[in-house]
Every structure is written in C-alpha cells, then in structure tokens.
Design a protein around this motif. Structure first.
Motif, PDB file in Angstrom:
ATOM      1  N   GLU A  53      -2.230   3.019 -15.456  1.00  0.00           N
ATOM      2  CA  GLU A  53      -1.916   2.252 -14.247  1.00  0.00           C
ATOM      3  C   GLU A  53      -1.433   0.848 -14.583  1.00  0.00           C
ATOM      4  O   GLU A  53      -0.562   0.302 -13.890  1.00  0.00           O
ATOM      5  CB  GLU A  53      -3.150   2.217 -13.348  1.00  0.00           C
ATOM      6  CG  GLU A  53      -3.518   3.609 -12.813  1.00  0.00           C
ATOM      7  CD  GLU A  53      -4.764   3.622 -11.943  1.00  0.00           C
ATOM      8  OE1 GLU A  53      -5.481   2.585 -11.924  1.00  0.00           O
ATOM      9  OE2 GLU A  53      -5.028   4.654 -11.286  1.00  0.00           O
ATOM     10  N   GLN A 112      -0.842   3.167  -9.030  1.00  0.00           N
ATOM     11  CA  GLN A 112      -2.019   4.007  -9.088  1.00  0.00           C
ATOM     12  C   GLN A 112      -1.647   5.404  -9.608  1.00  0.00           C
ATOM     13  O   GLN A 112      -0.517   5.875  -9.411  1.00  0.00           O
ATOM     14  CB  GLN A 112      -2.651   4.129  -7.694  1.00  0.00           C
ATOM     15  CG  GLN A 112      -3.184   2.808  -7.140  1.00  0.00           C
ATOM     16  CD  GLN A 112      -4.327   2.263  -7.981  1.00  0.00           C
ATOM     17  OE1 GLN A 112      -5.296   2.972  -8.247  1.00  0.00           O
ATOM     18  NE2 GLN A 112      -4.209   1.005  -8.389  1.00  0.00           N
ATOM     19  N   THR A 113      -2.599   6.044 -10.256  1.00  0.00           N
ATOM     20  CA  THR A 113      -2.355   7.377 -10.797  1.00  0.00           C
ATOM     21  C   THR A 113      -1.893   8.342  -9.706  1.00  0.00           C
ATOM     22  O   THR A 113      -0.991   9.167  -9.927  1.00  0.00           O
ATOM     23  CB  THR A 113      -3.633   7.925 -11.468  1.00  0.00           C
ATOM     24  OG1 THR A 113      -4.058   7.017 -12.486  1.00  0.00           O
ATOM     25  CG2 THR A 113      -3.399   9.299 -12.073  1.00  0.00           C
TER      26      THR A 113
END
Length: 391
Positions: A65, A71-72
């Motif tokens: 990240e 964000q993943t």
C-alpha cells in the motif's frame, strides 16, 4: 531413511534461513548435489528453494500500500493472506485483479536490504578467509565474490527484475523453449512486482514427472542457458527447481528474474572459446582463450608447458556426459591451471559458472546421459559463423 541425516539437514536449512540470502543461495545449489552429500540430508534443504519462513502479511500489505499509495482492496478484488512462496528477499502472494486476472504479487521483505548488507559483510570476511587457505589459493575467490555481491543487491530492485522478465519475453528463441510470466507494468514499484499467476504447475524436479517429459524440459532449459551465455550475454543465474515449473501441458515456466548477470562481448568470447575447445578437444583454442582473457601475460610464460597442461585438462573432461562431467570440477581445474601459469583471467563469467553449476545439480542424477558439451556445439558454431560474416 537415515533420521540423523534428515535432522541434520533440517538444522542446516534453519541455520541458513537465519544467516540470510547469500547463504540461502549456496544452500539452494548444494540441495541438489547428491554427488557431494547424502540424499537424506539434502531433502530438507530443498525446502529453502521457495519455502523460507514468510514475512507477516500485515508487513507485506503495508509495503504494497505504501508503494502504490492505495489500499489493497483498491488494487485487487481478492488477495490471499497465505503466501504461495517465500524466499530470503521477498514473499509471493496470490491475488486477483479487478478485471479478473489471476496474478502473483512479489513483495520485498521490509528488512531485506539491512539483512543483505550484513550478510554480504559476513560473506566478504569468509571469502577472504577461504581465499587464504592453501586448498583454495588457485581460485579468484575475492574477485568472484565482489561480482556475486552486485548480483545479490540487484535482487532488491523490482523494477530491474521486471525489466529482466520483459527482456526474456522479447527473445523469440527463449519463448520457443520456455514460458515467462507477463509483468503487469502498471503494478511495478521498487519493492513490488505483479505478474501473471502460473496455475496448476509443479517443480521441474517433482518425482511424479515422467522421465521422458523431464528430459525434454531439461534440454529446453539447457538450450536457454546456452542462448544466454553464448549469444545474448544476459544470463539467468538462479535456475533451481523452485524457479522452474512444468504446467499441465508439460510446458516449462521460468520464474524470477532477479538474479541476472550481463556478459560483455569479451566475456562471451572467452566463455565460448573455452567451451568450444573442451567440446571439440582443441587445446590450441583453449590456450588462445586463456592467454587472450588474461589480465596480464607473464614474460616468462611457457606456451608449450601451457599447451601440455591444457591438453591434460581436455583429456580429463572432454566428451563426458552429465553423470560424469562436473562443471564445478572443470572450473576448479581450470583456475588451478591459470594460477600455475600466472594467467589470471577476469572473473566476470563467474555468473555463468554459477548458473551451470546450479543446473548441473538438478540433472546429474535424473538425466546422467545429458551431453552438456554436445548440446552446446550448435550455439557456439552459430556464433562463430555470425562473427565471421561481420568481419
């Protein structure tokens, strides 16, 4: 099965994990040298090819990240927390992109650079110590180690690994013999590399692979090695079974483009002529190569004595198959000969030697009739013809 050897092998594997990347690489090479150590001891060592203790998922996710500042869940529709492989430099996870493509996500360990730096310092001290031992005086250990250091440091750079993989994909010869997973260029950072996931594939050394299929795969990999060493000068130095897979169609996949070396034109010619002289039993060609590649030529050089020693070297190693021809033994004898005559060659071709010694360990027991020298002849002859046309 010898339980004592098995326990010793596991203890060695755990120790190598704690020591770090340099020692793990040595362990990976040794793990397939049943000509050197008992099979029961070596079997636990093979785990360190791709099953080193992984980094905690939370740390890997933070690196991912931070690299892309996202964000993943924004990057992937699914991401498996359990790694599919782990080495000393990076941990690999399986994921799915938002468009549905299955991918492998390689994330450099958070402390990989620090551990590698310490590891290389220890290795440099050990190299200096070993170089002073009488039995190893003939080997240019210090020079070789300095080159190996650069190869290890390069593994930390995922941009460079992506470039290496793409270069292999662009080579039509390599693509005819092995498959290279495609890089997802929009998801490559200094610490992260995303590539296609190779599904339903097993290690080339898996016991259940039929002998005929195994031999065809081994010959394909050897052809790629020769293509690199003799023609492109772009050499994959990490061809252990953890990086060589066979899929359901019995096609070979070559993974991991981090451990690569680049040959200069002069390096390739040196390696080519030595191998050609050995393969065809030509001492004069080997002599010319040794003299031509030397850093300096001693005024007292006795060329007749050199030719005599080279001739004995060829008689010892010429026309042997994988079951009896040891690349490592040939190299040791070669370095001993060079020292005797004061011909200290550049050690930049140590990367190719490393690659061939690693591959040799894989095939020695299961494909002992493999003709290393015979398989090389078409590549070397082709290169000679090309060089003649450009004159």
């Amino acid at each position: 099965m010898n339980e004592a050897n098995q326990c010793l092998g596991e203890s060695i594997a755990q120790t190598l994990e704690r020591l770090g990347p340099v020692f793990l690489k040595l362990g990976q090479i040794v793990s397939h040298r049943s000509d050197l150590l008992p099979e029961d001891l070596l079997r636990p060592l093979r785990r360190i090819q791709d099953q080193v203790g992984p980094e905690r998922f939370e740390i890997s996710r933070a690196t991912l990240e931070r690299t892309f500042n996202r964000q993943t869940g924004e990057l992937f529709s699914a991401f498996e927390a359990k790694p599919i492989a782990a080495g000393s430099i990076a941990t690999v996870y399986r994921a799915k992109r938002c468009d549905g493509r299955e991918v492998a996500v390689k994330i450099v360990r958070q402390d990989a650079a620090r551990i590698l730096t310490m590891d290389l310092r220890i290795g440099a001290w050990l190299a200096g110590f070993v170089a002073n031992l009488k039995a190893f005086k003939a080997l240019p250990i210090a020079e070789c180690y300095s080159e190996i250091e650069a190869l290890f440091v390069a593994q930390l750079n995922m941009h460079m690994e992506a470039s290496n993989l793409e270069a292999m994909q662009e080579d039509n010869f390599i693509q005819r013999h092995v498959n290279i997973p495609s890089v997802h260029a929009d998801l490559v950072g200094p610490d992260v590399l995303v590539m296609d996931f190779v599904d339903n594939a097993v290690s080339i050394s898996a016991d259940h692979i039929e002998t005929t299929i195994y031999k065809q795969a081994a010959q394909s990999v050897l052809a790629v090695l020769y293509r690199m060493a003799f023609e492109t000068g772009f050499v994959h130095c990490d061809m252990h079974p953890g990086n060589l897979l066979l899929d359901e169609s019995c096609e070979v996949w070559l993974l991991d483009g981090g451990f690569f070396a680049h040959f200069s034109e002069r390096d390739r010619l040196c390696f080519q002529d030595l191998f050609l002289g050995l393969a065809f039993g030509e001492p004069d060609r080997c002599c010319d190569s040794l003299v031509g590649s030397a850093i300096t030529i001693p005024q007292s050089l006795d060329r007749e004595a050199l030719r005599s020693d080279v001739n004995r070297l060829i008689e010892t190693h010429h026309s042997k198959r994988a079951g009896s021809f040891l690349v490592a033994a040939f190299v040791y004898d070669l370095f001993t000969l060079q020292k005797r005559h004061g011909l200290y060659a550049r050690s930049s071709f140590v990367a190719a030697i490393w690659a061939f010694v690693t591959f040799e360990g894989i095939v020695r027991d299961r494909f002992p009739e493999l003709d290393f020298q015979g398989e090389a002849k078409p590549f070397v002859v082709s290169r000679i013809i090309k060089s003649m046309r450009t004159r």
